[in-house]
Design an enzyme around this catalytic site. Structure first.
Site, PDB file in Angstrom:
ATOM      1  N   SER A  52       0.843  -1.204   0.000  1.00  0.00           N
ATOM      2  CA  SER A  52       0.000   0.000   0.000  1.00  0.00           C
ATOM      3  C   SER A  52       0.869   1.241   0.000  1.00  0.00           C
ATOM      4  CB  SER A  52      -0.896   0.026   1.241  1.00  0.00           C
ATOM      5  OG  SER A  52      -0.141   0.401   2.396  1.00  0.00           O
ATOM      6  N   ASP A  53       0.343   2.335  -0.542  1.00  0.00           N
ATOM      7  CA  ASP A  53       0.996   3.610  -0.304  1.00  0.00           C
ATOM      8  C   ASP A  53       0.856   3.907   1.189  1.00  0.00           C
ATOM      9  OD1 ASP A  53       2.351   5.979  -0.712  1.00  0.00           O
ATOM     10  OD2 ASP A  53       1.176   6.553  -2.463  1.00  0.00           O
ATOM     11  N   CYS A  54       1.649   4.848   1.671  1.00  0.00           N
ATOM     12  CA  CYS A  54       1.801   4.994   3.117  1.00  0.00           C
ATOM     13  C   CYS A  54       0.549   5.564   3.785  1.00  0.00           C
ATOM     14  CB  CYS A  54       3.035   5.824   3.405  1.00  0.00           C
ATOM     15  SG  CYS A  54       4.523   4.969   2.831  1.00  0.00           S
TER      16      CYS A  54
END
Length: 712
Positions: free
Chosen positions: A243-245
């Site tokens: 996932s993106d952060c």
């Protein structure tokens, strides 16, 4: 010693290791900061490392031009070399830090690069992180970058690359945590997905990162169609998904597709998001106890992650462990950064004033907020260059022991800062004007840096959103440029920015304009050498430079209509693929030498005889554009089909062959299917786009390229 040579063996080892873990231990490994499991000999590991244009945020490292500048090189071989050098520096840092017990963020070998999103809107703040607006250019350069990062030694990956942000993501930054990007199937498969498909199916990229936003209602880190149907089933992706952060936290806080963190974690894991950059997967065990997550799902993701760690050789000894720290910022890598800066700089105008002569005895003014700016060299997602040469430093160095007298004035602040009293914002301009009046030539360095364009929420950003409001220089810089031009002293404009800036208002008033992007640690040296003709600028625009007052769709509109050179109906200030050099390579002869009809969709080959009639070594980019005739699905204008950076010594002639892949002869229908439905195809070969007017062509090059027809 037996080395891991393939994914099957790595997966078997990973499966056996994960089987020895408790469910709690397996779940703990799905967070980007994965704790040690001492009883199994597993050290702590943080998956979060960056390598966009050099090892980033981990101290000193060679800093190459920002990614958009690398896109402007149109040079696959160069990008693969650069990525290979980045991998060496990353592994050297990992080796050193691990020996010292430092296994914290940014110090691993899983690099969250490249960014292969499409720069569809020139206002997007993160567009600087991409390779431009074209899916073919992006796919080609992205594959080269992945291959460099994933260079194998002893059968192990030096580092693991990550294709991001899957899949429809390019602003607006201010809304990314709640925004739903609506994309048609045609736009998906024609524009937004080709680069991801290439990196997965051709370059075997080890990881894919999901975007923050939703696409067609589903969040990109839990997307049934993109992650399950396309990535895993259609493309047979075997790596891991990250996932993106803190994007999974957005499920319940921004998108409201779930109610609680446990539900968000369960949804992401179910759809195949293996690694959470953030904290939401801390709720996985709670979701497991509530029956929302299965043990099989937890172990499946852990196995994928440990497969990557085995492929990297992190549990075995190899020559990768012997890469010394002295490769970091070494001379060889700095020279590569210099070459990249030269190839990335795009000369937008030149009336013959450039190159300057070092034999002249003249007084020069170097003016502007980016003239002595280190921030304007590095863009974002950067490391600290081992040395950082600004524009004025580069010019001063090259002019030492010559007749040139180099003088500097900042001229103005980078932007209108409301916290600074107006009188103090403008007080530098009179100094710049006085200096320009006393000089024979003024080099005015304007543009942006990461405080004015970048990622939403960056600490360095001046605004809440990293997107630009328009395509103009900040007002205070426009005042500076106009007042210096008004002195009558010849002005050369140098623009350092990661995106299009409309400088058309000054084009008829200055002899030369150079767009240098964010050129990296060696940028000032490269720019100075270009100005004085030691080298010729080599960059081509990887995206369209529009007029600021031209109509652009709203940044929230993801339809491609009216966007990029393939769909834009107006006349841009400078077109995709444009870039001047200090001389003209000539196409002496070109012909289609082969069309392969043996397969369902044909391919073609063009043989080109080029010559360099000048007394200067030159590099340029052969560009082939295609338009499929007889198909209602074809883009309105034309599309890049193939390209090749070529180099010819002074007076040299050489033959080149460019293969036109089958994809160039296909189109994408409204259902997203790539189809072979044309009757013929028109191919254009040249050093630019085919839609330049005759007058533009005369300014650009002496030969207008050639057109070929291929029967389908």
């Amino acid at each position: 010693m037996r080395y891991i040579m393939n994914r099957t063996e790595a997966r078997e080892k990973a499966t056996a290791l994960v089987a020895q873990m408790t469910i709690e231990e397996a779940a703990s490994q799905l967070l980007h900061s994965s704790p040690a499991i001492p009883r199994l000999g597993i050290p702590a590991y943080d998956w979060w490392s960056e390598a966009l244009h050099g090892v980033a945020r981990a101290g000193t490292a060679t800093c190459y031009p920002q990614a958009i500048g690398l896109g402007a090189t149109f040079d696959r071989e160069l990008l693969q070399k650069i990525a290979g050098s980045i991998a060496l520096e990353a592994r050297a840092k990992y080796n050193a830090y691990s020996r010292l017990g430092d296994r914290t963020r940014y110090k691993g070998v899983t690099m969250w690069s490249p960014n292969i999103n499409i720069f569809r809107d020139p206002r997007w703040g993160r567009g600087q992180e991409t390779y431009g607006e074209d899916p073919i250019l992006t796919a080609s350069l992205g594959c080269a970058f992945v291959e460099g990062l994933q260079t194998k030694r002893d059968g192990y990956l030096t580092t693991a690359a990550c294709a991001k942000h899957f899949a429809v993501h390019s602003g607006p930054e201010a809304l990314r945590h709640s925004f739903d990007a609506k994309a048609t199937k045609k736009d998906l498969w024609e524009t937004y997905l080709p680069a991801f498909e290439a990196l997965v199916t051709q370059a075997d990229v080890e990881a894919v990162m999901g975007a923050y936003n939703r696409t067609n209602e589903e969040p990109c880190c839990a997307h049934s169609y993109l992650m399950e149907e396309v990535l895993r089933d259609k493309w047979h992706f075997e790596g891991h998904y990250v996932s993106d952060c803190w994007a999974i936290r957005d499920f319940h806080e921004g998108h409201h597709v779930t109610a609680f963190p446990e539900d968000s974690a369960a949804l992401a894991l179910e759809k195949g998001c293996d690694l959470n950059c953030g904290c939401t997967y801390e709720y996985i065990l709670q979701a497991y106890k509530q029956g929302k997550v299965t043990e099989e799902e937890i172990r499946r993701s852990a196995e994928r992650l440990f497969t990557t760690r085995y492929l990297l050789g992190l549990f075995d000894h190899s020559s990768l462990d012997e890469i010394p720290y002295n490769v970091v910022g070494c001379k060889e890598h700095r020279e590569l950064a210099y070459q990249a800066a030269v190839e990335s700089c795009v000369l937008l105008k030149n009336d013959g004033t450039l190159p300057l002569s070092l034999k002249d005895n003249k007084r020069m003014a170097v003016i502007g907020p980016n003239a002595d700016s280190h921030a304007a060299l590095v863009g974002n997602y950067n490391g600290t260059p081992p040395r950082s040469i600004t524009v004025v430093e580069g010019i001063t160095r090259i002019c030492e022991d010559t007749g040139w007298d180099v003088n500097y004035a900042e001229g103005c602040l980078l932007y209108d800062d409301p916290s600074v009293r107006k009188v103090f914002q403008n007080y530098r301009i009179p100094e710049a004007v006085a200096l320009a009046e006393s000089c024979d030539l003024a080099i005015v360095c304007v543009g942006l840096d990461s405080t004015l364009e970048g990622e939403q929420g960056d600490v360095s950003n001046a605004f809440a959103s990293g997107d630009k409001p328009d395509l103009l220089l900040p007002k205070i810089q426009r005042d500076l440029v106009e007042q210096v031009i008004a002195t009558g002293t010849p002005v050369i404009l140098i623009d350092l920015a990661g995106s299009p800036i409309d400088l058309s208002a000054y084009e008829d008033q200055v002899p030369a304009i150079l767009h240098a992007w964010y050129p990296g640690g060696e940028g000032g040296r490269a720019i100075a050498d270009i100005l004085f003709g030691k080298v010729s600028p080599g960059g081509k625009l990887p995206l369209t430079f529009y007029y600021n007052d031209g109509p652009l769709p709203d940044i929230t509109d993801y339809h491609m209509t009216g966007r990029t050179y393939r769909y834009f109906e107006g006349r841009p200030w400078k077109p995709f693929g444009f870039g001047l050099t200090y001389g003209e390579l000539q196409i002496a002869e070109a012909k289609v030498t082969e069309v392969d009809y043996t397969k369902e969709i044909p391919s073609a080959q063009i043989t080109i005889h080029c010559q360099n009639p000048t007394d200067r070594d030159l590099s340029d980019v052969l560009q082939v554009y295609a338009h499929v005739n007889g198909s209602s699905n074809e883009v309105p204008n034309h599309k890049l089909a193939a390209f090749e950076r070529i180099r010819l010594d002074a007076g040299e002639s050489k033959e080149f062959r460019i293969t036109i892949p089958p994809m160039a002869f296909t189109t994408v229908d409204n259902s997203g299917n790539r189809v072979f439905d044309g009757t013929s195809a028109t191919l254009y070969l040249g050093f630019s786009q085919p839609d330049l007017t005759e007058e533009d062509q005369k300014i650009y090059t002496g030969n207008r390229g050639q057109v070929f027809a291929v029967t389908l």
